[in-house]
Motif scaffolding. Structure first.
Motif, PDB file in Angstrom:
ATOM      1  N   SER A  96       0.852  -1.045  -0.014  1.00  5.97           N
ATOM      2  CA  SER A  96       0.091   0.066  -0.128  1.00  5.97           C
ATOM      3  C   SER A  96       0.874   1.303   0.035  1.00  5.97           C
ATOM      4  N   GLU A  97       0.465   2.217  -0.646  1.00  6.40           N
ATOM      5  CA  GLU A  97       1.082   3.639  -0.728  1.00  6.40           C
ATOM      6  C   GLU A  97       0.944   4.142   0.916  1.00  6.40           C
ATOM      7  N   ARG A  98      -0.140   3.880   1.450  1.00  4.81           N
ATOM      8  CA  ARG A  98      -0.296   4.587   2.899  1.00  4.81           C
ATOM      9  C   ARG A  98       0.957   3.890   3.683  1.00  4.81           C
ATOM     10  N   ALA A  99       0.906   4.830   4.852  1.00  2.00           N
ATOM     11  CA  ALA A  99       1.947   4.192   5.877  1.00  2.00           C
ATOM     12  C   ALA A  99       1.297   4.475   7.318  1.00  2.00           C
ATOM     13  N   TYR A 100       0.170   4.157   7.570  1.00  2.00           N
ATOM     14  CA  TYR A 100      -0.626   4.235   8.795  1.00  2.00           C
ATOM     15  C   TYR A 100       0.366   3.396   9.781  1.00  2.00           C
ATOM     16  N   THR A 101       0.254   3.785  10.838  1.00  2.00           N
ATOM     17  CA  THR A 101       1.476   3.240  12.020  1.00  2.00           C
ATOM     18  C   THR A 101       1.064   1.855  12.645  1.00  2.00           C
ATOM     19  N   ARG A 102      -0.318   1.726  12.866  1.00  2.00           N
ATOM     20  CA  ARG A 102      -0.994   0.843  13.574  1.00  2.00           C
ATOM     21  C   ARG A 102      -0.898  -0.545  12.978  1.00  2.00           C
ATOM     22  N   ASN A 103      -0.052  -1.580  13.565  1.00  2.00           N
ATOM     23  CA  ASN A 103       0.206  -2.842  13.187  1.00  2.00           C
ATOM     24  C   ASN A 103      -1.166  -3.542  12.638  1.00  2.00           C
ATOM     25  N   TYR A 104      -2.046  -3.501  13.726  1.00  2.00           N
ATOM     26  CA  TYR A 104      -3.392  -4.024  13.539  1.00  2.00           C
ATOM     27  C   TYR A 104      -4.168  -3.904  12.018  1.00  2.00           C
ATOM     28  N   TYR A 105      -3.779  -2.617  11.713  1.00  2.00           N
ATOM     29  CA  TYR A 105      -4.488  -2.184  10.716  1.00  2.00           C
ATOM     30  C   TYR A 105      -3.967  -3.076   9.479  1.00  2.00           C
ATOM     31  N   TRP A 106      -2.781  -3.335   9.500  1.00  2.00           N
ATOM     32  CA  TRP A 106      -2.189  -3.917   8.359  1.00  2.00           C
ATOM     33  C   TRP A 106      -2.331  -5.371   8.482  1.00  2.00           C
ATOM     34  N   THR A 107      -3.009  -5.936   9.410  1.00  2.00           N
ATOM     35  CA  THR A 107      -3.372  -7.288   9.343  1.00  2.00           C
ATOM     36  C   THR A 107      -4.523  -7.791   8.604  1.00  2.00           C
ATOM     37  N   LEU A 108      -5.281  -6.898   8.192  1.00  2.00           N
ATOM     38  CA  LEU A 108      -6.386  -6.720   7.477  1.00  2.00           C
ATOM     39  C   LEU A 108      -6.017  -6.796   5.916  1.00  2.00           C
ATOM     40  N   SER A 109      -6.616  -7.787   4.967  1.00  2.00           N
ATOM     41  CA  SER A 109      -6.074  -7.822   3.788  1.00  2.00           C
ATOM     42  C   SER A 109      -6.614  -6.794   3.018  1.00  2.00           C
ATOM     43  N   SER A 110      -8.049  -6.350   3.338  1.00  2.00           N
ATOM     44  CA  SER A 110      -8.572  -5.166   2.762  1.00  2.00           C
ATOM     45  C   SER A 110      -7.980  -3.730   2.765  1.00  2.00           C
ATOM     46  N   ASN A 111      -7.064  -3.705   3.540  1.00  2.00           N
ATOM     47  CA  ASN A 111      -6.245  -2.366   3.607  1.00  2.00           C
ATOM     48  C   ASN A 111      -5.236  -2.419   2.623  1.00  2.00           C
ATOM     49  N   TYR A 112      -4.789  -3.260   2.103  1.00  2.00           N
ATOM     50  CA  TYR A 112      -3.782  -3.296   1.201  1.00  2.00           C
ATOM     51  C   TYR A 112      -4.483  -2.841  -0.434  1.00  2.00           C
ATOM     52  N   ASP A 113      -3.615  -2.112  -1.221  1.00  2.00           N
ATOM     53  CA  ASP A 113      -4.130  -1.773  -2.283  1.00  2.00           C
ATOM     54  C   ASP A 113      -3.411  -2.486  -3.502  1.00  2.00           C
ATOM     55  N   TYR A 114      -2.396  -3.002  -3.539  1.00  2.00           N
ATOM     56  CA  TYR A 114      -1.854  -3.847  -4.454  1.00  2.00           C
ATOM     57  C   TYR A 114      -1.499  -5.151  -4.105  1.00  2.00           C
ATOM     58  N   TRP A 115      -1.794  -6.223  -4.997  1.00  2.00           N
ATOM     59  CA  TRP A 115      -1.527  -7.864  -4.800  1.00  2.00           C
ATOM     60  C   TRP A 115      -0.478  -8.242  -5.617  1.00  2.00           C
ATOM     61  N   GLY A 116       0.103  -9.373  -5.456  1.00  2.00           N
ATOM     62  CA  GLY A 116       0.797 -10.132  -6.467  1.00  2.00           C
ATOM     63  C   GLY A 116       0.267 -11.439  -6.438  1.00  2.00           C
ATOM     64  N   GLN A 117       0.562 -12.085  -7.702  1.00  2.00           N
ATOM     65  CA  GLN A 117      -0.284 -13.368  -7.713  1.00  2.00           C
ATOM     66  C   GLN A 117       0.624 -14.366  -6.811  1.00  2.00           C
ATOM     67  N   GLY A 118      -0.288 -15.376  -6.140  1.00  2.00           N
ATOM     68  CA  GLY A 118       0.364 -16.128  -5.188  1.00  2.00           C
ATOM     69  C   GLY A 118       1.286 -17.233  -5.891  1.00  2.00           C
ATOM     70  N   THR A 119       2.081 -17.447  -4.738  1.00  2.00           N
ATOM     71  CA  THR A 119       3.006 -18.677  -4.877  1.00  2.00           C
ATOM     72  C   THR A 119       2.813 -19.825  -4.033  1.00  2.00           C
ATOM     73  N   GLN A 120       2.695 -21.055  -4.430  1.00  2.00           N
ATOM     74  CA  GLN A 120       2.432 -21.975  -3.649  1.00  2.00           C
ATOM     75  C   GLN A 120       3.539 -22.548  -2.829  1.00  2.00           C
ATOM     76  N   VAL A 121       3.461 -22.911  -1.618  1.00  2.00           N
ATOM     77  CA  VAL A 121       4.329 -23.363  -0.693  1.00  2.00           C
ATOM     78  C   VAL A 121       3.562 -24.684   0.069  1.00  2.00           C
ATOM     79  N   THR A 122       4.332 -25.924  -0.143  1.00  2.00           N
ATOM     80  CA  THR A 122       3.846 -27.121   0.398  1.00  2.00           C
ATOM     81  C   THR A 122       4.918 -27.669   1.190  1.00  2.00           C
ATOM     82  N   VAL A 123       4.519 -28.028   2.256  1.00  2.00           N
ATOM     83  CA  VAL A 123       5.326 -28.592   3.475  1.00  2.00           C
ATOM     84  C   VAL A 123       5.081 -30.006   3.670  1.00  2.00           C
ATOM     85  N   SER A 124       5.626 -30.941   3.221  1.00  2.00           N
ATOM     86  CA  SER A 124       5.267 -32.425   3.750  1.00  2.00           C
ATOM     87  C   SER A 124       5.950 -32.784   5.111  1.00  2.00           C
ATOM     88  N   SER A 125       5.085 -33.666   5.648  1.00  2.00           N
ATOM     89  CA  SER A 125       5.622 -34.183   7.065  1.00  2.00           C
ATOM     90  C   SER A 125       6.724 -35.278   6.862  1.00  2.00           C
TER      91      SER A 125
END
Length: 125
Positions: A96-125
């Motif tokens: 996001s271009e914004r720099a609001y300081t509260r960390n909790y705000y940035w735990t919410l996905s709706s507060n981000y403006d730009y997203w990359g495509q996903g990358t798969q991580v698979t961890v086997s036991s």
């Protein structure tokens, strides 16, 4: 604006992976990583200010994951150590271009403006 994530793969429990996300086209104030496992909602993993020094993590990854940015080329990273099967998910970088300081705000996905495509991580036991 473009975010390009990469670095996922199939690893065994206890292994490490480093995810990368190349950010271009904008000066950002904040960035983060989220993940989404099959059948689950997208969840927050980590966030940091663009300048660095304000990393914040979800409890389940504290001490194992590190979020940071390479200042020279605007590449965002998520270093993941001691991976567990429950870390299996598609990982997304966000910014996001914004720099609001509260960390909790940035735990919410709706507060981000730009997203990359996903990358798969698979961890086997």
């Amino acid at each position: 604006v473009q975010l390009q994530a990469s670095g996922g793969g199939l690893v065994q429990a206890g292994d490490s992976l480093r995810l990368s996300c190349v950010a271009s086209g904008r000066t950002f104030g904040r960035y983060g990583w989220f993940r989404q496992a099959p059948g689950k909602e997208r969840e927050f993993v980590a966030t940091n200010t663009w300048r660095g020094g304000s990393a914040y993590y979800t409890d389940s990854v504290k001490g194992r994951f590190t979020i940071f940015r390479d200042n020279t080329d605007n590449t965002l990273y998520l270093q993941m150590n001691s991976l567990k099967p429950e870390d299996t998910a598609v990982y997304h970088c966000a910014a996001s271009e914004r720099a609001y300081t509260r960390n909790y705000y940035w735990t919410l996905s709706s507060n981000y403006d730009y997203w990359g495509q996903g990358t798969q991580v698979t961890v086997s036991s």
